[in-house]
Design a protein around this motif. Structure first.
Motif, mmCIF file in Angstrom:
data_model
loop_
_atom_site.group_PDB
_atom_site.id
_atom_site.type_symbol
_atom_site.label_atom_id
_atom_site.label_comp_id
_atom_site.label_asym_id
_atom_site.label_seq_id
_atom_site.Cartn_x
_atom_site.Cartn_y
_atom_site.Cartn_z
ATOM 1 N N VAL A 63 0.828 -1.214 0.000
ATOM 2 C CA VAL A 63 0.000 0.000 0.000
ATOM 3 C C VAL A 63 0.855 1.255 0.000
ATOM 4 N N LEU A 64 2.000 1.223 0.692
ATOM 5 C CA LEU A 64 2.876 2.395 0.691
ATOM 6 C C LEU A 64 3.515 2.603 -0.683
ATOM 7 N N GLU A 65 3.810 1.503 -1.362
ATOM 8 C CA GLU A 65 4.332 1.610 -2.735
ATOM 9 C C GLU A 65 3.247 2.159 -3.662
ATOM 10 N N ARG A 66 2.038 1.672 -3.530
ATOM 11 C CA ARG A 66 0.927 2.151 -4.359
ATOM 12 C C ARG A 66 0.669 3.636 -4.132
ATOM 13 N N ASP A 67 0.821 4.099 -2.882
ATOM 14 C CA ASP A 67 0.623 5.512 -2.559
ATOM 15 C C ASP A 67 1.804 6.380 -2.990
ATOM 16 N N GLY A 68 2.869 5.760 -3.499
ATOM 17 C CA GLY A 68 4.015 6.522 -3.972
ATOM 18 C C GLY A 68 4.991 6.917 -2.885
ATOM 19 N N LEU A 69 4.955 6.226 -1.752
ATOM 20 C CA LEU A 69 5.817 6.570 -0.622
ATOM 21 C C LEU A 69 7.047 5.673 -0.523
ATOM 22 N N VAL A 70 6.947 4.485 -1.077
ATOM 23 C CA VAL A 70 8.034 3.505 -1.019
ATOM 24 C C VAL A 70 8.351 3.051 -2.434
ATOM 25 N N TYR A 71 9.638 2.907 -2.693
ATOM 26 C CA TYR A 71 10.098 2.395 -3.984
ATOM 27 C C TYR A 71 10.618 0.983 -3.766
ATOM 28 N N ARG A 72 10.151 0.063 -4.578
ATOM 29 C CA ARG A 72 10.573 -1.342 -4.517
ATOM 30 C C ARG A 72 11.456 -1.613 -5.723
ATOM 31 N N GLU A 73 12.678 -2.062 -5.461
ATOM 32 C CA GLU A 73 13.607 -2.357 -6.551
ATOM 33 C C GLU A 73 13.987 -3.825 -6.510
ATOM 34 N N ALA A 74 13.545 -4.552 -7.537
ATOM 35 C CA ALA A 74 13.885 -5.966 -7.658
ATOM 36 C C ALA A 74 15.117 -6.081 -8.547
ATOM 37 N N GLN A 75 16.149 -6.739 -8.026
ATOM 38 C CA GLN A 75 17.389 -6.911 -8.775
ATOM 39 C C GLN A 75 17.482 -8.344 -9.260
ATOM 40 N N PRO A 76 17.768 -8.511 -10.556
ATOM 41 C CA PRO A 76 17.830 -9.868 -11.127
ATOM 42 C C PRO A 76 19.099 -10.603 -10.679
ATOM 43 N N MET A 77 18.981 -11.272 -9.560
ATOM 44 C CA MET A 77 20.084 -12.060 -9.014
ATOM 45 C C MET A 77 19.537 -13.436 -8.665
ATOM 46 N N ASN A 78 20.417 -14.338 -8.323
ATOM 47 C CA ASN A 78 19.989 -15.642 -7.871
ATOM 48 C C ASN A 78 20.585 -15.873 -6.491
ATOM 49 N N PRO A 79 19.821 -15.875 -5.416
ATOM 50 C CA PRO A 79 18.370 -15.635 -5.366
ATOM 51 C C PRO A 79 18.046 -14.171 -5.613
ATOM 52 N N PRO A 80 16.788 -13.898 -6.003
ATOM 53 C CA PRO A 80 16.387 -12.518 -6.287
ATOM 54 C C PRO A 80 16.590 -11.619 -5.074
ATOM 55 N N ARG A 81 16.942 -10.383 -5.330
ATOM 56 C CA ARG A 81 17.131 -9.408 -4.254
ATOM 57 C C ARG A 81 16.147 -8.269 -4.475
ATOM 58 N N VAL A 82 15.428 -7.924 -3.406
ATOM 59 C CA VAL A 82 14.469 -6.821 -3.475
ATOM 60 C C VAL A 82 14.831 -5.842 -2.365
ATOM 61 N N ASP A 83 15.000 -4.590 -2.757
ATOM 62 C CA ASP A 83 15.309 -3.526 -1.812
ATOM 63 C C ASP A 83 14.144 -2.555 -1.744
#
Length: 128
Positions: A63-83
């Motif tokens: 919900v915070l990402e949808r409201d534009g308050l949080v940025y989610r960055e998925a990095q293509p790694m193995n295993p995947p990394r999300v910041d």
């Protein structure tokens, strides 16, 4: 809504109510406050926001990402990394929240004294 304001949180149908709820709810407030400290991976953030369940943190971040308050960055790694990190808008809101959090923390001795007084008054037998 009023003529003077585009949004009025006191109006039942105002969309700002939902965002206010996301920001000021327990997990939203704590998540934004924690992200003010920097970029976190999901489990790091979960440890920082002690007591939040995986499911609740996931919902809060969505919900915070949808409201534009949080940025989610998925990095293509193995295993995947999300910041996760705050957007500019999220940083602005988090600054206000940190002020409120600090005020509450600083005033807790007064709050605890008020609670003790309140509880003592309620526990005293009725003198009538």
């Amino acid at each position: 809504m009023t003529d003077d304001l585009a949004y009025d949180v006191f109006t039942r149908t105002c969309p700002s109510r939902g965002t206010l709820e996301h920001v000021t709810g327990r997990w939203g407030c704590l998540t934004l406050g924690a992200l003010r400290e920097g970029t976190f991976r999901f489990n790091e953030l979960r440890r920082r926001v002690d007591g939040v369940s995986e499911k609740m943190l996931s919902q809060t971040l969505h919900v915070l990402e949808r409201d534009g308050l949080v940025y989610r960055e998925a990095q293509p790694m193995n295993p995947p990394r999300v910041d996760y990190r705050l957007t500019q808008l999220g940083r602005e809101i988090a600054e206000w929240l940190i002020g409120l959090i600090s005020l509450v923390e600083d005033r807790m001795p007064q709050v605890e004294a008020a609670r003790e007084s309140y509880d003592a008054e309620r526990a005293a037998p009725d003198a009538t």
